[in-house]
Design a protein around this motif. Structure first.
Motif, PDB file in Angstrom:
ATOM      1  N   GLY A  74       0.788  -1.224   0.000  1.00  0.00           N
ATOM      2  CA  GLY A  74       0.000   0.000   0.000  1.00  0.00           C
ATOM      3  C   GLY A  74       0.822   1.277   0.000  1.00  0.00           C
ATOM      4  O   GLY A  74       0.260   2.368   0.027  1.00  0.00           O
ATOM      5  N   VAL A  75       2.142   1.152  -0.047  1.00  0.00           N
ATOM      6  CA  VAL A  75       2.999   2.339  -0.074  1.00  0.00           C
ATOM      7  C   VAL A  75       2.889   3.027  -1.431  1.00  0.00           C
ATOM      8  O   VAL A  75       2.862   4.246  -1.517  1.00  0.00           O
ATOM      9  CB  VAL A  75       4.470   1.971   0.247  1.00  0.00           C
ATOM     10  N   LEU A  76       2.823   2.229  -2.506  1.00  0.00           N
ATOM     11  CA  LEU A  76       2.737   2.774  -3.857  1.00  0.00           C
ATOM     12  C   LEU A  76       1.383   2.468  -4.479  1.00  0.00           C
ATOM     13  O   LEU A  76       0.748   1.467  -4.151  1.00  0.00           O
ATOM     14  CB  LEU A  76       3.818   2.169  -4.766  1.00  0.00           C
ATOM     15  N   GLY A  77       0.989   3.337  -5.384  1.00  0.00           N
ATOM     16  CA  GLY A  77      -0.154   3.095  -6.245  1.00  0.00           C
ATOM     17  C   GLY A  77       0.377   2.994  -7.668  1.00  0.00           C
ATOM     18  O   GLY A  77       1.533   3.323  -7.934  1.00  0.00           O
ATOM     19  N   TYR A  86       2.733   3.205 -14.505  1.00  0.00           N
ATOM     20  CA  TYR A  86       3.316   4.313 -13.761  1.00  0.00           C
ATOM     21  C   TYR A  86       3.059   4.108 -12.273  1.00  0.00           C
ATOM     22  O   TYR A  86       1.941   3.807 -11.865  1.00  0.00           O
ATOM     23  CB  TYR A  86       2.714   5.647 -14.225  1.00  0.00           C
ATOM     24  N   TYR A  87       4.114   4.310 -11.483  1.00  0.00           N
ATOM     25  CA  TYR A  87       4.027   4.155 -10.036  1.00  0.00           C
ATOM     26  C   TYR A  87       4.064   5.535  -9.391  1.00  0.00           C
ATOM     27  O   TYR A  87       4.695   6.455  -9.889  1.00  0.00           O
ATOM     28  CB  TYR A  87       5.194   3.304  -9.525  1.00  0.00           C
ATOM     29  N   ARG A  88       3.368   5.649  -8.256  1.00  0.00           N
ATOM     30  CA  ARG A  88       3.315   6.903  -7.508  1.00  0.00           C
ATOM     31  C   ARG A  88       3.240   6.568  -6.017  1.00  0.00           C
ATOM     32  O   ARG A  88       2.889   5.446  -5.636  1.00  0.00           O
ATOM     33  CB  ARG A  88       2.091   7.720  -7.918  1.00  0.00           C
ATOM     34  N   ILE A  89       3.534   7.545  -5.203  1.00  0.00           N
ATOM     35  CA  ILE A  89       3.380   7.399  -3.757  1.00  0.00           C
ATOM     36  C   ILE A  89       1.886   7.387  -3.459  1.00  0.00           C
ATOM     37  O   ILE A  89       1.161   8.298  -3.856  1.00  0.00           O
ATOM     38  CB  ILE A  89       4.062   8.570  -3.011  1.00  0.00           C
ATOM     39  N   ALA A  90       1.417   6.356  -2.779  1.00  0.00           N
ATOM     40  CA  ALA A  90      -0.018   6.224  -2.479  1.00  0.00           C
ATOM     41  C   ALA A  90      -0.424   7.030  -1.255  1.00  0.00           C
ATOM     42  O   ALA A  90      -1.577   7.436  -1.131  1.00  0.00           O
ATOM     43  CB  ALA A  90      -0.380   4.755  -2.284  1.00  0.00           C
ATOM     44  N   ASP A  91       0.519   7.258  -0.355  1.00  0.00           N
ATOM     45  CA  ASP A  91       0.204   7.951   0.885  1.00  0.00           C
ATOM     46  C   ASP A  91       1.372   8.874   1.218  1.00  0.00           C
ATOM     47  O   ASP A  91       2.474   8.406   1.526  1.00  0.00           O
ATOM     48  CB  ASP A  91      -0.018   6.923   1.996  1.00  0.00           C
TER      49      ASP A  91
END
Length: 114
Positions: A74-77, A86-91
């Protein structure tokens, strides 16, 4: 004037046991230096695997393994755009936690690695 509320120790409440377990799991996920590098890179903006590989020196299979671990925790979305993921910071709280800890470690430059 009201009574002072009795302060409860976090480990005295059985419900807090799960909080400690979840925190320990998050710290386990964040314990790999490669994952911290990925998080740092993604703090700037979302990136695909190729973009991450251009700034982080590792193999594609190793990068994918770390990205998967960060995503499943759950760290990345992620999002798909055609064939690219494409990856991003989820929180943002996780990114802030990493920034604070890494800045403190850097500031304590007198730490000696064994």
């Amino acid at each position: 004037m009201g009574k002072l509320a009795k302060q409860e120790s976090p480990d005295s409440n059985p419900d807090h046991h799960q909080v400690f377990e979840l925190a320990a799991e998050l710290f386990r996920v964040l314990s790999a230096p490669m994952r911290l590098r990925i998080i740092k890179s993604l703090c700037e903006r979302e990136k695909n695997v190729s973009e991450l590989l251009s700034v982080i020196n590792t193999t594609q299979p190793n990068m994918s393994q770390h990205l998967n671990t960060l995503y499943l925790s759950g760290v990345l979305g992620k999002r798909r755009d055609g064939v690219q993921i494409y990856y991003r910071i989820a929180d943002d709280r996780i990114a802030n936690l990493c920034r604070v800890v890494c800045a403190q470690v850097a500031a304590d430059g007198d730490l000696v690695a064994n």
